[in-house]
Design an enzyme around this catalytic site. Structure first.
Site, short mmCIF file in Angstrom:
data_model
loop_
_atom_site.label_atom_id
_atom_site.label_comp_id
_atom_site.label_asym_id
_atom_site.label_seq_id
_atom_site.Cartn_x
_atom_site.Cartn_y
_atom_site.Cartn_z
N ARG A 201 38.82 43.64 47.79
CA ARG A 201 37.64 44.41 47.39
C ARG A 201 37.62 44.59 45.88
O ARG A 201 38.66 44.62 45.21
CB ARG A 201 37.62 45.78 48.08
CG ARG A 201 38.71 46.74 47.63
CD ARG A 201 38.54 48.09 48.30
NE ARG A 201 39.54 49.04 47.86
CZ ARG A 201 39.66 50.27 48.34
NH1 ARG A 201 38.85 50.68 49.29
NH2 ARG A 201 40.59 51.09 47.88
N GLY B 155 35.58 38.80 30.23
CA GLY B 155 35.00 38.57 31.55
C GLY B 155 34.25 39.80 32.01
O GLY B 155 34.86 40.81 32.35
N CYS C 42 32.50 40.53 42.11
CA CYS C 42 31.69 41.31 41.15
C CYS C 42 30.20 41.20 41.45
O CYS C 42 29.71 40.13 41.81
CB CYS C 42 31.87 40.77 39.74
SG CYS C 42 33.54 40.83 39.16
N ARG D 280 36.72 53.63 35.67
CA ARG D 280 36.62 52.25 35.20
C ARG D 280 35.17 51.77 35.18
O ARG D 280 34.75 51.02 34.32
CB ARG D 280 37.48 51.36 36.11
CG ARG D 280 37.42 49.89 35.83
CD ARG D 280 38.46 49.15 36.65
NE ARG D 280 38.18 47.74 36.70
CZ ARG D 280 39.10 46.80 36.89
NH1 ARG D 280 40.35 47.13 37.05
NH2 ARG D 280 38.76 45.54 36.95
P1 XMP Z 1 38.55 36.96 40.53
O1 XMP Z 1 37.36 36.09 40.53
O2 XMP Z 1 39.78 36.27 40.01
O3 XMP Z 1 38.22 38.15 39.50
O4 XMP Z 1 38.81 37.62 41.84
C1 XMP Z 1 39.12 39.20 39.30
C2 XMP Z 1 38.62 40.12 38.22
O5 XMP Z 1 37.39 40.76 38.62
C3 XMP Z 1 37.26 42.00 37.93
N1 XMP Z 1 36.88 43.00 38.91
C4 XMP Z 1 35.62 43.46 39.05
N2 XMP Z 1 34.50 43.20 38.34
N3 XMP Z 1 33.29 44.63 39.77
C5 XMP Z 1 33.32 43.80 38.70
O6 XMP Z 1 32.28 43.58 38.05
C6 XMP Z 1 34.37 44.95 40.53
O7 XMP Z 1 34.29 45.71 41.49
C7 XMP Z 1 35.60 44.33 40.14
N4 XMP Z 1 36.88 44.42 40.63
C8 XMP Z 1 37.62 43.59 39.86
C9 XMP Z 1 38.59 42.29 37.27
O8 XMP Z 1 38.45 42.06 35.89
C10 XMP Z 1 39.53 41.30 37.93
O9 XMP Z 1 40.62 40.95 37.13
#
Ligand code: XMP
Length: 506
Positions: A406, A318, A325, A423
């Site tokens: 966030r 993903g 994101c 990260r």
């Molecule tokens: P959902 O849609 O379930 O996704 O809220 C959670 C996943 O999103 C990733 N994640 C990020 N990806 N920028 C990104 O491109 C971010 O700031 C960010 N924060 C989290 C992460 O893999 C999480 O499990």
């Protein structure tokens, strides 16, 4: 091994350089004699860590700390504790999860015979202030620093102490009256002995030295099957995962997390197909061969193959599908999630390394599709982001109850945390270029209610396909492209009553 129909479906798309994501594909039904209530959702997170429900929560600072990780493991899944916490604090969160339900306590907290009751009470008070685990049943050892068992004591015994200068030895049950057993005593044996003798703690001794302890309350909870959904390890403790990042920082965290019996290390990076990640996997695997390592994130099959070659135990797929994101938009990269998952599943089909579908689950049907095309579990953030168990307060916003969420690559997270910067590959002293946003989600109540809806949708899907378990689900899955029509969502009405598992798209 993906079934032939799925391979053909994706091959046709690939020939036209087309990729699909959630909402663009649905599944055909099949003949079924299977009821949703009867399906088995057992799956794996990694090579050696199994799940009773195929769900892990994201290592995000608005999603998973100890409270969420406990709830997830109690509900049959697992949580990944984020690393915007200082390493020592993250280790404390892991310890809290592990102490929630003790099967065998390998290194029990002991008191010593000549300790004053006042000294013990002061220590308890300090632990309470520091929000550490406060225990109330203890083996007593001969002197400070010794492991020689001389008795047992509980805080109940000490209730009868009026003079706090008296010693623990005055109130303990002396060794001659303490039931005990040798190392290797199973939880079943310990439970039987505690039940027959009406005792609440049962020390294990190696010769005369304390080498473990069972508690009746924990053994009863585990044995009575009241919480049959609990996801526990071989010691009867709840399973937990923790995010460690890469390089020396990851090794420092691992050093603190391993003694807390953390079950899985999570290398969470924006770009998992990179030398730094590969090196860290190898270093962690060499130093901690008994702890599984999951790593990502990637979105292509060839990246998955390279990760398998490093010895990884689970792969996160993903790049950019998550609710918060913006990677796809600001960097123009990332593969639509359903295609990304299938590409990776197929690439590692001849290995035993599970694929974790990370991010973008909007509805339970999305999780069903991810699992049907071969993901072993889904990682979710936003889906559970408004529950009681996430960090942060419930706030009022324009007449609604909401919680904050966030991205770990959002401006706020990047400003506050070096881990977030690492990260998202921020350069030292360079401008902060966010890959995520900050937002609000509706307050949802207890996480178990929301999880029931997520897993309930998956169960229904399995029932529609006549699949008794996730292996059969994958064998029977058959996808088609959803026509661009309003038909799938509620239409032509005004929704007057919210459903617990459906929210109209914003
Ligand atoms: P959902 O849609 O379930 O996704 O809220 C959670 C996943 O999103 C990733 N994640 C990020 N990806 N920028 C990104 O491109 C971010 O700031 C960010 N924060 C989290 C992460 O893999 C999480 O499990």
């Amino acid at each position: 091994m993906p079934n032939q129909r799925l391979c053909e479906f994706f091959d046709v798309l690939d020939r036209n350089k087309q990729k699909v994501t959630y909402g663009m594909v649905h599944m055909f039904t099949d003949h079924s004699d299977v009821l949703p209530a009867d399906v088995d959702t057992t799956s794996r997170l990694s090579r050696r860590v199994t799940l009773k429900i195929p769900v892990i929560t994201s290592a995000m600072d608005t999603i998973t700390e100890a409270k969420m990780a406990i709830a997830m493991a109690e509900g049959g899944g697992i949580g990944s504790i984020h690393r915007n916490l200082q390493p020592e604090d993250q280790a404390k969160h892991v310890a809290r999860v592990k102490h929630r339900l003790n099967g065998l306590i390998r290194t029990p907290f002991t008191l010593y015979k000549n300790m004053t009751v006042a000294g013990h009470r002061a220590n308890q008070e300090q632990r309470r202030r520091e929000q550490k685990n406060v225990f109330d049943k203890f083996p007593v050892v001969a002197r400070e620093g010794s492991t020689r068992l001389v008795g047992v004591v509980t805080d109940n015994d000490l209730d009868f102490c009026i003079d706090p200068n008296r010693t623990i030895g005055d109130f303990m049950t002396p060794l001659r009256r303490v039931k005990r057993a040798g190392p290797g005593t199973t939880i079943d044996e310990a439970y039987r002995i505690m039940l027959e003798n009406k005792i609440k703690l049962f020390p294990l001794v190696d010769g005369t030295n304390v080498c473990g302890m069972y508690l009746f309350s924990d053994a009863k909870r585990i044995r009575s099957g009241v919480r049959t959904m609990q996801n526990t390890d071989s010691d009867g403790q709840l399973v937990v995962c923790a995010s460690v990042g890469v390089g020396d920082g990851a090794m420092r965290r691992a050093e603190l997390l391993a003694p807390r019996r953390c079950n899985v290390f999570h290398i969470d990076t924006a770009h998992g197909d990179s030398g730094n990640v590969f090196d860290t996997i190898r270093r962690l695997k060499a130093a901690y061969p008994t702890i599984d390592v999951i790593a990502g994130n990637i979105s292509r099959g060839e990246s998955a193959k390279r990760l398998v070659d490093t010895g990884v135990d689970g792969i996160l797929v993903g790049q950019g599908p998550g609710a918060i994101c913006i990677t796809r938009i600001i960097a123009g990269i990332g593969v639509p999630q359903v295609s990304a998952i299938f590409d990776c599943v197929r690439a590692v089909e001849d290995t035993d390394v599970p694929i974790i579908a990370d991010g973008g689950i909007e509805y339970s049907g999305d999780a069903a599709v991810a699992l049907a095309i071969g993901a072993s579990c889904v990682m979710v953030g936003r889906y559970l982001g408004g529950t009681d168990e996430t960090p942060g307060e419930v706030i009022h916003y324009k007449g609604r109850l909401v919680k904050k969420i966030r991205g770990m690559g959002s401006l706020g997270a990047l400003r506050e945390s070096a881990s977030s910067q690492e990260r998202y590959l921020q350069t030292a002293n360079g401008p902060l270029v966010p890959e995520g946003v900050e937002g609000l989600v509706n307050y949802q109540g207890p996480v178990h209610d929301v999880l029931d809806q997520l897993v309930g949708g998956v169960r229904k899907s399995m029932g529609y396909l006549g699949a008794k378990n996730l292996t059969e689900f994958r064998e029977r899955a058959d996808l088609f492209l959803v026509p661009d029509s309003k038909e799938s969502h509620p239409h032509s009405i005004t929704i007057s009553e919210d459903a617990p598992n459906y929210q109209a798209r914003q």
